[in-house]
Design an enzyme around this catalytic site. Structure first.
Site, PDB file in Angstrom:
ATOM      1  CG  ASN A 276      -2.027   1.021   1.110  1.00  0.00           C
ATOM      2  OD1 ASN A 276      -2.285   1.535   0.023  1.00  0.00           O
ATOM      3  ND2 ASN A 276      -2.686   1.320   2.217  1.00  0.00           N
ATOM      4  CG  ASP A 303       6.278   1.782   2.710  1.00  0.00           C
ATOM      5  OD1 ASP A 303       6.297   1.709   3.960  1.00  0.00           O
ATOM      6  OD2 ASP A 303       5.230   1.630   2.041  1.00  0.00           O
TER       7      ASP A 303
END
Length: 426
Positions: A276, A303
């Protein structure tokens, strides 16, 4: 004290020069054509690139509360192996660093176990994802790097505007995971051809871009530094580009996987490909690459999002969002973009070092006399396959399993201390 002998450094023009580097008292003391080793240790860097240690402003270390996924120790070991010397840890932990007490406890744990520098974020809202703002001043005093509710978007414009005003008053950044919950529709992948083929619910581009459009206007009104996490859509790039042209203080990062992959690469309903934001369309990926090259997107952040095997080795509908990235970012990006001559080596190094440092006013990311001795030694000829069994991270969740990459970190120095060397954490 170390003398790195017979290495190469990048000059301001992006050319490689043969140099020795002297590390003394945690600093780069001297960079010269030849340095005689009279004391300390000699480190053989023959034929290898000596570069500033990488900076990653978007890392999930999971501790406290998620130690089955990752710990501060394992996450920073992974960082050291990947050439990262500064990482910024996200606050979606249990408890959330939303108070002075929790932040101080987290800082103590970092000091006790971290192998590289960790700068922890504080949350924007209490418990993360609420509408009650934290005590910004107290958290800044406790050492917060910046403020973010990463993992969820701040849903109410009024909440975000008030947060930005408070952050601006302290000269702190608001860092945003941009996602309008009313536009997610229970999606697990991008709302595109893969979702349609597999019969999965999709997350549309507007879930991200609408919130960025809102936030850049709020940031303009508040006079706040607003940073966009893991930008993933062509519309988002357009909004950030327009905001920068308007003089709004907005910066943006992009992850390696969104630059390398798009939805057409997903082999099937496999939780290890669930992240995501999701892998978007070919057009979105092209816009990200263009945005990075023209300066709309400022730098690269991984991330890094580790999960336990049982949370990923399931269908996408049940899997957790996220993949790991600290140990594979440089080799993947070097192989896909520098070896193919789409980018220069200097561009890649800058996007992983000096650019994030400049955006967040960090005194790191440069290799020069007097700088902190955060250094990565890179073997640009080394070829190896990505093998999760070799990861220091507890998370083995990567879609790049088995991929052959050229160009790997072989040693990492954190403030002059050798923390990783030839496959071994020190």
């Amino acid at each position: 004290m170390y003398v790195l002998k017979n290495g190469q450094v990048l000059n301001a023009s992006g050319e490689l020069e043969n140099k020795d580097v002297l590390i003394q008292n945690g600093k780069v003391n001297l960079i010269a054509d030849s340095i005689e080793v009279t004391s300390g240790e000699e480190f053989d860097a023959t034929g290898k690139l000596i570069a500033p240690g990488f900076i990653d402003v978007h890392v999930h270390l999971r501790e406290p509360g998620g130690e089955h996924k990752e710990t501060i120790l394992t996450g920073t070991q992974a960082a050291a192996r990947g050439g990262y010397t500064t990482i910024c840890s996200m606050p979606n932990t249990k408890p959330v660093p939303d108070s002075k007490e929790v932040m101080e406890s987290l800082q103590a744990k970092i000091k006790e176990t971290a192998k590289v520098r960790v700068l922890p974020y504080a949350s924007i809202t209490t418990s993360l994802g609420t509408d009650e703002l934290v005590d910004f001043e107290a958290l800044k005093e406790a050492g917060a790097f910046a403020f973010t509710d990463d993992g969820v978007g701040v849903q109410l414009a009024g909440t975000m505007y008030e947060a930005m005003k408070r952050a601006a008053a302290l000269d702190m950044a608001i860092v945003a995971h941009c996602e309008d919950n009313s536009l997610i529709y229970g999606g697990v992948v991008h709302d595109g051809i893969f979702a349609e083929k597999e019969g999965l619910k999709g997350i549309p581009n507007i879930a991200e871009s609408v919130q960025i459009a809102r936030d850049v206007l709020l940031a303009e009104a508040a006079g706040c530094h607003y940073h966009v996490c893991h930008i993933s859509t062509k519309e988002s790039v357009r909004v950030v580009r327009d905001a920068k042209r308007a003089g709004i203080r907005v910066t943006a990062e992009v992850s390696p996987h969104h630059l390398i992959l798009d939805e057409e690469a997903i082999p099937g309903n496999d939780g290890n490909w669930k992240m995501n934001p999701p892998l978007r369309s070919k057009e979105d990926r092209a816009a990200l690459l263009e945005g990075l090259l023209d300066g709309t997107i400022d730098f690269i952040a991984t991330d890094h999002a580790p999960h336990a095997a049982e949370e990923k080795n399931v269908p996408m509908e049940q899997a957790a969002f996220g993949i790991v990235g600290l140990e594979t970012a440089f080799p993947l990006l070097y192989t896909h973009f520098v070896k193919t001559k789409e980018w220069t080596l200097k561009q890649l190094i800058d996007w992983m070092t000096v650019k994030p440092a400049e955006c967040f006013k960090l005194p790191y990311g440069k290799l020069e006399e007097g700088s902190v001795a955060d250094i990565v030694v890179l073997d640009l000829e080394k070829e190896a396959n990505i093998d999760p069994a070799t990861f220091y991270s507890k998370g083995k969740n990567t879609p790049f399993v088995g991929e052959t990459c050229i160009g790997w970190p072989v040693a990492t120095f954190s403030e002059g201390t050798l923390v990783y060397n030839e496959g071994e954490i020190k």
